[in-house]
Enzyme design. Structure first.
Site, PDB file in Angstrom:
ATOM      1  CB  SER A 104      25.190  58.753  66.365  1.00 51.11           C
ATOM      2  OG  SER A 104      25.133  60.098  65.931  1.00 51.11           O
ATOM      3  CE1 TYR A 164      22.470  60.809  71.067  1.00 47.10           C
ATOM      4  CE2 TYR A 164      24.063  61.200  69.320  1.00 47.10           C
ATOM      5  CZ  TYR A 164      22.842  60.707  69.735  1.00 47.10           C
ATOM      6  OH  TYR A 164      21.997  60.079  68.836  1.00 47.10           O
TER       7      TYR A 164
END
Length: 285
Positions: free
Chosen positions: A150, A163
């Site tokens: 990401s 995350y």
């Protein structure tokens, strides 16, 4: 030692690809894009209804599709699935470790249960998929591992420590893996993908802890605000990822926001954190 250079997978025709998280978003878009390139598919997700919808959309495209419920956090289940895919399709050429979940929380208030839940899917799911499928990719003689990180694997963001941890870990894991594959000469390569804001449902299914309100972030409309930053379609993301595989790129940045993240972190490796704090405060208003 002379480095072995794995030949790029120039064509997806008659190849077999396994995709996790295929019930929606990038996973579904990858499945459709590969099918249109005459690639056979093995799909998995924990969302059985969404997985069936994906399989239904693939009908009539002339490729073989198998689909089953697999929890990527379950190591034994992933290994069993990999073996079934190889047996059912006769070979496996690609694994797209795409399944992912999201969590918003401060470090202080985040429960270990939530942290472990996210890491089990976003990091260990990638490890399980990589290790379970690698022997089959080697046996095929031509293979590629695609691990989805990401932009949050490039920069830390307030409320996203879990995350960030998983996506940074995926980045390091995949970069090290790619270097080893370059040296070992298996005919298998690896790419790490850093999508920016992609129009998927991940924000809707995210776990949001009330502690984010301590940062001035609403735990009510955060999902809606996140979705407004999703500027790249899943279809465009899939095309960019497949081009990365075809050209054997080590890293793929998906979307203009991903390129901005990368540029800012490279140019301002320490200062960007102040920018992130300022932006978070501003967007929380």
């Amino acid at each position: 030692m002379i480095e072995y250079q794995c030949p790029a997978m120039k064509s997806f025709d008659d190849k077999v690809a396994a995709i996790t998280g295929a019930a929606s978003g990038i996973g579904r878009a990858l499945a459709l894009a590969l099918a249109r390139r005459n690639c056979h598919l093995a799909l998995s997700d924990v969302d059985e209804e969404g997985l069936k919808e994906t399989a239904d959309q693939l009908s009539g495209l002339g490729v073989r599709v198998t689909a089953e419920r697999v929890d990527v956090a379950d190591r034994e289940a992933v290994y069993a699935w990999a073996d079934r895919v190889a047996a059912d399709h006769g070979k496996v050429n690609m694994i797209f470790n795409n399944a992912g979940v999201a969590l918003g929380s401060t470090v202080e208030k985040m429960s270990y249960g939530d942290f472990e839940w996210l890491m089990d899917v976003n990091f260990w799911g990638v490890v399980h998929g990589t290790k379970a499928f690698l022997p089959h990719l080697k046996a095929a003689g031509e293979g590629h591992i695609v691990n989805i990180s990401s932009v949050f694997g490039l920069a830390g963001i307030p409320s996203q420590s879990a995350y960030n941890s998983a996506k940074f870990a995926v980045r390091g894991f995949t970069e090290s893996l790619r270097q080893e594959l370059d040296m070992l000469g298996y005919g298998v390569s690896a790419t790490c993908v850093h999508p920016g804001g992609i129009k998927t449902r991940i924000a809707r299914s995210a776990r949001m802890d009330s502690s984010i309100t301590d940062l001035g972030i609403s735990d009510v409309d955060t999902r809606e605000k996140f979705e407004k930053t999703f500027i790249t379609s899943a279809e465009k993301a899939a095309d960019a990822i497949l081009e990365g595989v075809r050209s054997d790129q080590r890293r793929v940045l998906v979307g203009p926001d991903a390129r901005v993240f990368d540029w800012v972190v490279r140019l301002l490796p320490a200062t960007y954190q102040r920018i992130a704090v300022g932006y978070s405060r501003f967007s929380a208003k």
